[in-house]
Design an enzyme around this catalytic site. Structure first.
Site, PDB file in Angstrom:
ATOM      1  N   SER A 245      -8.573  64.657 -27.296  1.00 31.91           N
ATOM      2  CA  SER A 245      -7.398  65.452 -27.708  1.00 31.91           C
ATOM      3  C   SER A 245      -7.459  66.878 -27.159  1.00 31.91           C
ATOM      4  O   SER A 245      -6.456  67.400 -26.657  1.00 31.91           O
ATOM      5  CB  SER A 245      -7.264  65.472 -29.236  1.00 31.91           C
ATOM      6  OG  SER A 245      -8.483  65.813 -29.847  1.00 31.91           O
ATOM      7  N   HIS A 275     -10.935  57.348 -30.615  1.00 37.45           N
ATOM      8  CA  HIS A 275     -10.942  58.778 -30.967  1.00 37.45           C
ATOM      9  C   HIS A 275     -10.442  58.903 -32.415  1.00 37.45           C
ATOM     10  O   HIS A 275     -11.055  58.369 -33.325  1.00 37.45           O
ATOM     11  CB  HIS A 275     -10.086  59.529 -29.938  1.00 37.45           C
ATOM     12  CG  HIS A 275     -10.150  61.021 -29.999  1.00 37.45           C
ATOM     13  ND1 HIS A 275     -11.193  61.714 -30.571  1.00 37.45           N
ATOM     14  CD2 HIS A 275      -9.290  61.989 -29.544  1.00 37.45           C
ATOM     15  CE1 HIS A 275     -10.977  63.018 -30.471  1.00 37.45           C
ATOM     16  NE2 HIS A 275      -9.821  63.209 -29.859  1.00 37.45           N
ATOM     17  N   HIS A 322     -21.151  58.223 -30.957  1.00 36.24           N
ATOM     18  CA  HIS A 322     -20.456  59.408 -30.464  1.00 36.24           C
ATOM     19  C   HIS A 322     -20.838  59.633 -29.012  1.00 36.24           C
ATOM     20  O   HIS A 322     -21.954  59.316 -28.602  1.00 36.24           O
ATOM     21  CB  HIS A 322     -20.815  60.651 -31.291  1.00 36.24           C
ATOM     22  CG  HIS A 322     -19.825  61.755 -31.124  1.00 36.24           C
ATOM     23  ND1 HIS A 322     -19.924  62.680 -30.114  1.00 36.24           N
ATOM     24  CD2 HIS A 322     -18.692  62.050 -31.805  1.00 36.24           C
ATOM     25  CE1 HIS A 322     -18.892  63.508 -30.203  1.00 36.24           C
ATOM     26  NE2 HIS A 322     -18.124  63.146 -31.217  1.00 36.24           N
ATOM     27  N   ARG A 331     -20.118  66.963 -39.822  1.00 37.97           N
ATOM     28  CA  ARG A 331     -18.804  66.857 -40.473  1.00 37.97           C
ATOM     29  C   ARG A 331     -18.816  65.680 -41.448  1.00 37.97           C
ATOM     30  O   ARG A 331     -18.123  65.701 -42.460  1.00 37.97           O
ATOM     31  CB  ARG A 331     -17.700  66.668 -39.413  1.00 37.97           C
ATOM     32  CG  ARG A 331     -17.636  67.810 -38.401  1.00 37.97           C
ATOM     33  CD  ARG A 331     -16.682  67.500 -37.266  1.00 37.97           C
ATOM     34  NE  ARG A 331     -17.073  66.307 -36.527  1.00 37.97           N
ATOM     35  CZ  ARG A 331     -16.368  65.739 -35.561  1.00 37.97           C
ATOM     36  NH1 ARG A 331     -15.203  66.257 -35.195  1.00 37.97           N
ATOM     37  NH2 ARG A 331     -16.804  64.665 -34.927  1.00 37.97           N
ATOM     38  N   ASP A 377     -15.385  60.312 -38.751  1.00 39.07           N
ATOM     39  CA  ASP A 377     -14.408  59.334 -39.220  1.00 39.07           C
ATOM     40  C   ASP A 377     -14.980  58.318 -40.201  1.00 39.07           C
ATOM     41  O   ASP A 377     -14.227  57.633 -40.894  1.00 39.07           O
ATOM     42  CB  ASP A 377     -13.785  58.606 -38.025  1.00 39.07           C
ATOM     43  CG  ASP A 377     -12.980  59.561 -37.167  1.00 39.07           C
ATOM     44  OD1 ASP A 377     -12.247  60.365 -37.737  1.00 39.07           O
ATOM     45  OD2 ASP A 377     -13.109  59.507 -35.928  1.00 39.07           O
TER      46      ASP A 377
HETATM   47  N1  AMX Z   1     -20.287  49.891 -32.510  1.00 39.10           N
HETATM   48  C1  AMX Z   1     -20.584  48.991 -31.534  1.00 39.10           C
HETATM   49  N2  AMX Z   1     -20.852  49.322 -30.265  1.00 39.10           N
HETATM   50  C2  AMX Z   1     -20.857  50.633 -29.970  1.00 39.10           C
HETATM   51  C3  AMX Z   1     -20.593  51.625 -30.926  1.00 39.10           C
HETATM   52  C4  AMX Z   1     -20.284  51.218 -32.242  1.00 39.10           C
HETATM   53  N3  AMX Z   1     -19.973  52.076 -33.200  1.00 39.10           N
HETATM   54  N4  AMX Z   1     -20.674  52.833 -30.324  1.00 39.10           N
HETATM   55  C5  AMX Z   1     -20.960  52.590 -29.031  1.00 39.10           C
HETATM   56  N5  AMX Z   1     -21.066  51.258 -28.821  1.00 39.10           N
HETATM   57  C6  AMX Z   1     -21.284  50.578 -27.536  1.00 39.10           C
HETATM   58  C7  AMX Z   1     -20.192  50.982 -26.565  1.00 39.10           C
HETATM   59  O1  AMX Z   1     -18.996  50.240 -26.789  1.00 39.10           O
HETATM   60  C8  AMX Z   1     -20.862  50.722 -25.248  1.00 39.10           C
HETATM   61  O2  AMX Z   1     -20.801  49.327 -25.033  1.00 39.10           O
HETATM   62  P1  AMX Z   1     -20.524  48.717 -23.555  1.00 39.10           P
HETATM   63  O3  AMX Z   1     -21.704  49.135 -22.756  1.00 39.10           O
HETATM   64  O4  AMX Z   1     -20.407  47.249 -23.792  1.00 39.10           O
HETATM   65  O5  AMX Z   1     -19.255  49.360 -23.082  1.00 39.10           O
HETATM   66  C9  AMX Z   1     -22.304  51.087 -25.511  1.00 39.10           C
HETATM   67  O6  AMX Z   1     -22.475  51.035 -26.946  1.00 39.10           O
HETATM   68  C10 AMX Z   1     -22.686  52.490 -25.039  1.00 39.10           C
HETATM   69  O7  AMX Z   1     -21.804  53.425 -25.611  1.00 39.10           O
HETATM   70  P2  AMX Z   1     -22.264  54.932 -25.917  1.00 39.10           P
HETATM   71  O8  AMX Z   1     -22.665  55.548 -24.632  1.00 39.10           O
HETATM   72  O9  AMX Z   1     -23.237  54.958 -27.041  1.00 39.10           O
HETATM   73  O10 AMX Z   1     -20.924  55.569 -26.488  1.00 39.10           O
HETATM   74  P3  AMX Z   1     -19.680  56.132 -25.670  1.00 39.10           P
HETATM   75  O11 AMX Z   1     -19.958  57.545 -25.347  1.00 39.10           O
HETATM   76  O12 AMX Z   1     -19.320  55.239 -24.530  1.00 39.10           O
HETATM   77  O13 AMX Z   1     -18.512  56.005 -26.742  1.00 39.10           O
HETATM   78  C11 AMX Z   1     -17.539  56.187 -28.915  1.00 39.10           C
HETATM   79  C12 AMX Z   1     -18.452  56.863 -27.858  1.00 39.10           C
HETATM   80  C13 AMX Z   1     -17.300  57.168 -30.050  1.00 39.10           C
HETATM   81  C14 AMX Z   1     -16.197  55.854 -28.252  1.00 39.10           C
HETATM   82  C15 AMX Z   1     -18.251  54.900 -29.409  1.00 39.10           C
HETATM   83  O14 AMX Z   1     -19.462  55.241 -30.053  1.00 39.10           O
HETATM   84  C16 AMX Z   1     -17.382  54.090 -30.352  1.00 39.10           C
HETATM   85  O15 AMX Z   1     -16.581  53.254 -29.886  1.00 39.10           O
HETATM   86  N6  AMX Z   1     -17.515  54.281 -31.727  1.00 39.10           N
HETATM   87  C17 AMX Z   1     -16.674  53.611 -32.679  1.00 39.10           C
HETATM   88  C18 AMX Z   1     -15.295  54.257 -32.741  1.00 39.10           C
HETATM   89  C19 AMX Z   1     -15.363  55.631 -33.377  1.00 39.10           C
HETATM   90  O16 AMX Z   1     -15.953  55.807 -34.413  1.00 39.10           O
HETATM   91  N7  AMX Z   1     -14.672  56.612 -32.751  1.00 39.10           N
HETATM   92  C20 AMX Z   1     -14.560  57.953 -33.305  1.00 39.10           C
HETATM   93  C21 AMX Z   1     -15.428  58.976 -32.596  1.00 39.10           C
HETATM   94  C22 AMX Z   1     -15.238  60.362 -33.160  1.00 39.10           C
HETATM   95  C23 AMX Z   1     -13.862  60.864 -32.870  1.00 39.10           C
HETATM   96  O17 AMX Z   1     -13.501  61.084 -31.728  1.00 39.10           O
HETATM   97  N8  AMX Z   1     -13.039  60.996 -33.842  1.00 39.10           N
END
Ligand code: AMX
Length: 443
Positions: A245, A275, A322, A331, A377
């Protein structure tokens, strides 16, 4: 409009700061601070240092600092601005702090309050647009549409169009737009909420209430929800510049698009499930889990199984992981402390705590995520639910009202420091394959 103290303080600060950026750019522009590898080019530019902000900094281990202060330090520093009978400082005082890095005096915060009051009325044409949208539109789509609809009022666009706006003066109309937007967003959000979920009955803004208290009233909430609103808006305000964002808004504004175009674009990014929409997803996931057990709190073993079921079905555990953080999000901790005090016996809150005990182990065993700990979140929906804001799909709008504080403070400074239009460079897959074969690009 007469110049406010905040604007004068900002003018001074921006002008004093500008030579630092100019010097860095002119004399040290060639100094290397990072290198980019193939994984970063394919993997969302993770960890590439190519954005500058002094408003907040996210340390992977420690979490966010606003203007150099941790969350507890920020609350402590703003203690004089706690609303009588409450625990949280006003959003007005916090916004002053974000913009200037200084703790405002009572008078300075009062001036921000007065400015917001002057600007907050939602124009009828915005209401008309919202009402013309299908009522089942997502509230984030309505929120974004409401923001961009107000673009016709942009002071920046008007002054730019006059053809004599100097680059060094561009922050001034950006400030005007930022103040109007911050003032109006809670009113816009409350209108959407009441129109969509409360039988289209509306509660008028109260001239005596601060931004958080007024928002609580306009959606139909009573104390201590006013503190929940203040806490949410402050905690969600800023997370340095690389999140979707903030970065989207910065990118769009870098083309000298005004604050309305820029923040509406940022809101569209916030609406993604990876996000801001994660807060809505978390509650859905928790409720689903409870439903499968006839609304009983599951045992740790059962919870473990639900977590694995989610992962094995190819979904992520919402609220965990994250892109930058590698520890529990402070947070999350701040909300957890609030909940411990105000809703210790709530079954959903207890479940959130149980997930905290189980999920990091499961995610570690799963072995994919770099961060098995909760983000903001994982907690936010549960507190809203407890106080009766049970319309999950509205939760990201709350995030959006808060995120505006950080994003818009940054846009004012972006213009003040004259940051350039963003234009990173693309390469082709063939080039990557060639450089992979050669062991790196020959520079
Ligand atoms: N559950 C399952 N798998 C997860 C995970 C979770 N909570 N978090 C990361 N992973 C997976 C990724 O999907 C990725 O898998 P892939 O290799 O098959 O694509 C792998 O772990 C490596 O990811 P990462 O480097 O640890 O995370 P990232 O920087 O690529 O992504 C985020 C970060 C937040 C998108 C990811 O942790 C996620 O999808 N979390 C769940 C959704 C969430 O809570 N989002 C809110 C974040 C905060 C915000 O912006 N409000």
């Amino acid at each position: 409009m007469a110049e406010s103290t905040l604007k004068q303080v900002l003018k001074q600060k921006i002008e004093a700061f500008r030579p630092r950026i100019q010097k860095l750019n002119k004399e040290f522009g060639e100094v290397v601070i990072d290198k980019v590898n193939i994984g970063q080019a394919i993997g969302g530019a993770r960890d590439v240092r190519c954005l500058v902000t002094d408003i907040s900094y996210l340390d992977p281990q420690e979490g966010i600092r606003f203007r150099g202060k941790t969350i507890p330090e920020t609350f402590e520093a703003l203690k004089a601005h706690v609303v009588p009978g409450g625990e949280m400082p006003t959003v007005e005082s916090f916004f002053y702090f974000l913009l200037t890095g200084e703790i405002p005096t009572k008078e300075q915060a009062q001036e921000v309050f007065a400015e917001f009051k002057k600007r907050e009325a939602l124009p009828q044409y915005v209401i008309d647009v919202l009402r013309a949208m299908p009522r089942d539109s997502h509230p984030m789509a309505m929120f974004s549409a409401g923001i961009v609809t107000m673009q016709r009022e942009s002071v920046f666009a008007k002054r730019y169009g006059e053809g004599n706006l100097k680059k060094t003066d561009m922050w001034d109309p950006m400030y005007e737009d930022a103040m109007t937007l911050v003032a109006r967003l809670p009113v816009l959000a409350a209108y959407i909420y009441r129109m969509k979920y409360k039988g289209d009955t509306h509660i008028a803004s109260d001239a005596s209430l601060d931004l958080g208290g007024n928002f609580a009233k306009m959606i139909g909430q009573v104390k201590p929800y006013d503190d929940v609103a203040r806490m949410y808006f402050i905690l969600h305000s800023d997370h340095e510049s690389g999140n979707v964002s903030a970065h989207t808004s910065h990118l769009v504004a870098s083309a000298l698009s005004d604050a309305y175009y820029s923040y509406s674009a940022g809101i569209n990014g916030l609406a993604g499930p990876l996000h801001g929409l994660a807060n809505q997803e978390v509650l859905g996931w928790i409720q689903q889990t409870m439903k499968k057990l006839n609304n009983q709190v599951p045992s740790k073993e059962q919870l473990k199984q639900f977590l694995w079921d989610t992962l094995n079905s190819g979904q992520v555990i919402p609220g965990y992981g994250h892109a930058v953080l590698r520890k529990t999000d402070p947070r999350y901790t701040a909300q957890n402390e609030f909940a411990k005090k105000h809703l210790p016996n709530d079954p959903l809150f207890q479940l959130v705590n149980m997930i905290y005990e189980v999920a990091p182990g499961v995610l570690t065993e799963h072995g994919k995520t770099k961060n098995p700990w909760p983000n903001v979140d994982a907690h936010s929906g549960v507190i809203q639910w407890y106080y009766g804001v049970r319309e999950w799909d509205f939760y990201t709008v709350l995030f959006g009202v808060g995120r505006a504080l950080g994003v818009l403070a940054n846009l004012v400074w972006d213009r003040g420091l004259g940051y350039a239009i963003e234009r990173p460079k693309s390469v082709t897959t063939e080039m990557l394959e060639k450089w992979a074969h050669e062991g790196g690009r020959k520079i």
